[in-house]
Design a protein around this motif. Structure first.
Motif, mmCIF file in Angstrom:
data_model
loop_
_atom_site.group_PDB
_atom_site.id
_atom_site.type_symbol
_atom_site.label_atom_id
_atom_site.label_comp_id
_atom_site.label_asym_id
_atom_site.label_seq_id
_atom_site.Cartn_x
_atom_site.Cartn_y
_atom_site.Cartn_z
ATOM 1 N N HIS A 86 0.915 -0.982 0.237
ATOM 2 C CA HIS A 86 0.044 -0.096 0.034
ATOM 3 C C HIS A 86 0.717 1.417 -0.012
ATOM 4 N N ALA A 87 1.725 1.260 0.850
ATOM 5 C CA ALA A 87 2.706 2.477 0.842
ATOM 6 C C ALA A 87 3.559 2.789 -0.232
ATOM 7 N N LEU A 88 3.930 1.560 -0.977
ATOM 8 C CA LEU A 88 4.893 1.867 -2.235
ATOM 9 C C LEU A 88 4.189 2.424 -3.273
ATOM 10 N N VAL A 89 2.585 2.138 -3.539
ATOM 11 C CA VAL A 89 2.021 2.586 -4.557
ATOM 12 C C VAL A 89 1.139 3.802 -4.026
ATOM 13 N N GLY A 90 0.684 4.052 -3.034
ATOM 14 C CA GLY A 90 -0.154 5.180 -2.622
ATOM 15 C C GLY A 90 -1.612 4.835 -2.530
ATOM 16 N N GLU A 91 -2.290 5.692 -2.168
ATOM 17 C CA GLU A 91 -3.634 5.351 -1.807
ATOM 18 C C GLU A 91 -4.533 5.016 -3.073
ATOM 19 N N ALA A 92 -4.464 5.913 -4.099
ATOM 20 C CA ALA A 92 -5.243 5.985 -5.284
ATOM 21 C C ALA A 92 -4.745 4.646 -5.959
ATOM 22 N N PHE A 93 -3.694 4.070 -6.104
ATOM 23 C CA PHE A 93 -3.344 2.822 -7.011
ATOM 24 C C PHE A 93 -3.773 1.725 -6.251
ATOM 25 N N PHE A 94 -3.312 1.763 -4.902
ATOM 26 C CA PHE A 94 -3.763 0.461 -4.140
ATOM 27 C C PHE A 94 -5.279 0.339 -4.106
ATOM 28 N N THR A 95 -6.046 1.356 -3.971
ATOM 29 C CA THR A 95 -7.538 1.220 -3.835
ATOM 30 C C THR A 95 -8.173 0.709 -5.058
ATOM 31 N N GLN A 96 -7.715 1.343 -6.359
ATOM 32 C CA GLN A 96 -8.174 1.016 -7.472
ATOM 33 C C GLN A 96 -7.871 -0.743 -7.739
ATOM 34 N N ALA A 97 -6.568 -1.033 -7.459
ATOM 35 C CA ALA A 97 -6.004 -2.450 -7.499
ATOM 36 C C ALA A 97 -6.983 -3.490 -6.763
ATOM 37 N N ALA A 98 -6.963 -2.917 -5.467
ATOM 38 C CA ALA A 98 -8.023 -3.666 -4.384
ATOM 39 C C ALA A 98 -9.351 -3.761 -4.797
ATOM 40 N N ARG A 99 -9.839 -2.824 -5.185
ATOM 41 C CA ARG A 99 -11.432 -2.668 -5.550
ATOM 42 C C ARG A 99 -11.581 -3.689 -6.878
ATOM 43 N N ASP A 100 -10.850 -3.790 -7.761
ATOM 44 C CA ASP A 100 -10.712 -4.498 -8.893
ATOM 45 C C ASP A 100 -10.649 -5.868 -8.393
ATOM 46 N N PHE A 101 -9.854 -6.280 -7.660
ATOM 47 C CA PHE A 101 -9.763 -7.610 -6.942
ATOM 48 C C PHE A 101 -10.806 -8.048 -6.365
#
Length: 255
Positions: free
Chosen positions: A60-75
């Motif tokens: 999460h920290a490496l890619v930031g909130e926006a990228f992680f949230t989108q990747a997690a939502r898709d998952f």
């Protein structure tokens, strides 16, 4: 009246983005039926994204909130939970990251996520009494035994120095200028010793030893495989390696 399994299927479909069938079953009042269903869907997705963020904090920290949230939502939408225990959710997330075309400039991200999931599994694994030096009797008899690793033990091979990447993102880590990503990968063993999460970088012979034990072979066979590996990768001190295995509690006591 619809049967319960049909209702459950429609509700599950609504949670991952297909609400029409479920909305048709909801009695409308001041709030439209589709909006009422969406409340549950939003809570479902938010809760699971937060679950993933808790299991993969460095990712999460490496890619930031926006990228992680989108990747997690898709998952979440593609792979909702199959187990009622939330701590079991996320095992396929590293593979999902590996399938992404854009990793926000972090090609090692899936491997860092795999490292975090291995730690997560080690933390939540069942407990067991570890094999200790005092349990060792006759050496010849021990050589014939088939040892078992502690239930928390996890093996991970990676082309990146993921343990170092993970370490520098810990609150108490000393500041460093950079990590040499070209230094090569790691063969890792991760486990829990008591309540302490542990990991160790293995040399090639130690990895062969552990992997042969994991394959259910007797200790003598594992040592032979390690010695064979050492012929091409460098010296192997079995006594020293077996000592830290025992002291670290990576084997399970038989019985």
């Amino acid at each position: 009246m619809s049967r319960l399994p049909e209702l459950q299927r429609d509700f599950a479909a609504a949670l991952v983005g297909r609400p029409s069938a479920m909305a048709a079953r909801v009695v409308e009042d001041a709030i439209p039926a589709s909006a009422r269903v969406q409340v549950y869907a939003d809570h479902f997705r938010t809760s699971l994204i937060e679950t993933l963020a808790a299991a993969f904090p460095v990712t999460h920290a490496l890619v930031g909130e926006a990228f992680f949230t989108q990747a997690a939502r898709d998952f979440v939408l593609r792979q909702p939970p199959r187990d009622p225990r939330l701590f079991m959710y996320g095992g396929d997330f590293p593979a999902a990251l590996r399938a992404l075309r854009d990793l926000a400039g972090h090609p090692y991200l899936p491997c860092v996520a795999a490292f975090e999931w291995a730690l997560h599994q080690a933390y939540h694994a069942e407990d067991a009494v570890p094999l200790r030096p005092s349990d060792i009797g006759d050496a010849a008899a021990m050589a014939k035994q088939t040892l078992a690793l502690h239930p928390s033990a996890q093996r991970l091979d990676t082309p990146w120095p993921v343990s170092e990447i993970w370490q520098v993102h810990q609150p108490d880590a000393p500041a460093i200028d950079s990590i040499d990503l070209k230094q090569g990968g790691e063969q890792l063993l991760l486990w829990r010793n008591g309540i302490e999460l542990c990991w160790r970088k293995l040399n090639a012979a130690e990895a062969a030893l552990i992997d042969t034990v994991l394959a259910g072979k007797p200790l003598a066979k594992a040592v032979a495989q390690a010695m064979l590996q050492a012929q091409s990768t460098g010296p192997f001190d079995f006594s020293a390696s077996f000592a830290w295995c025992l002291e670290g509690g990576i084997f399970r006591r038989p019985g």
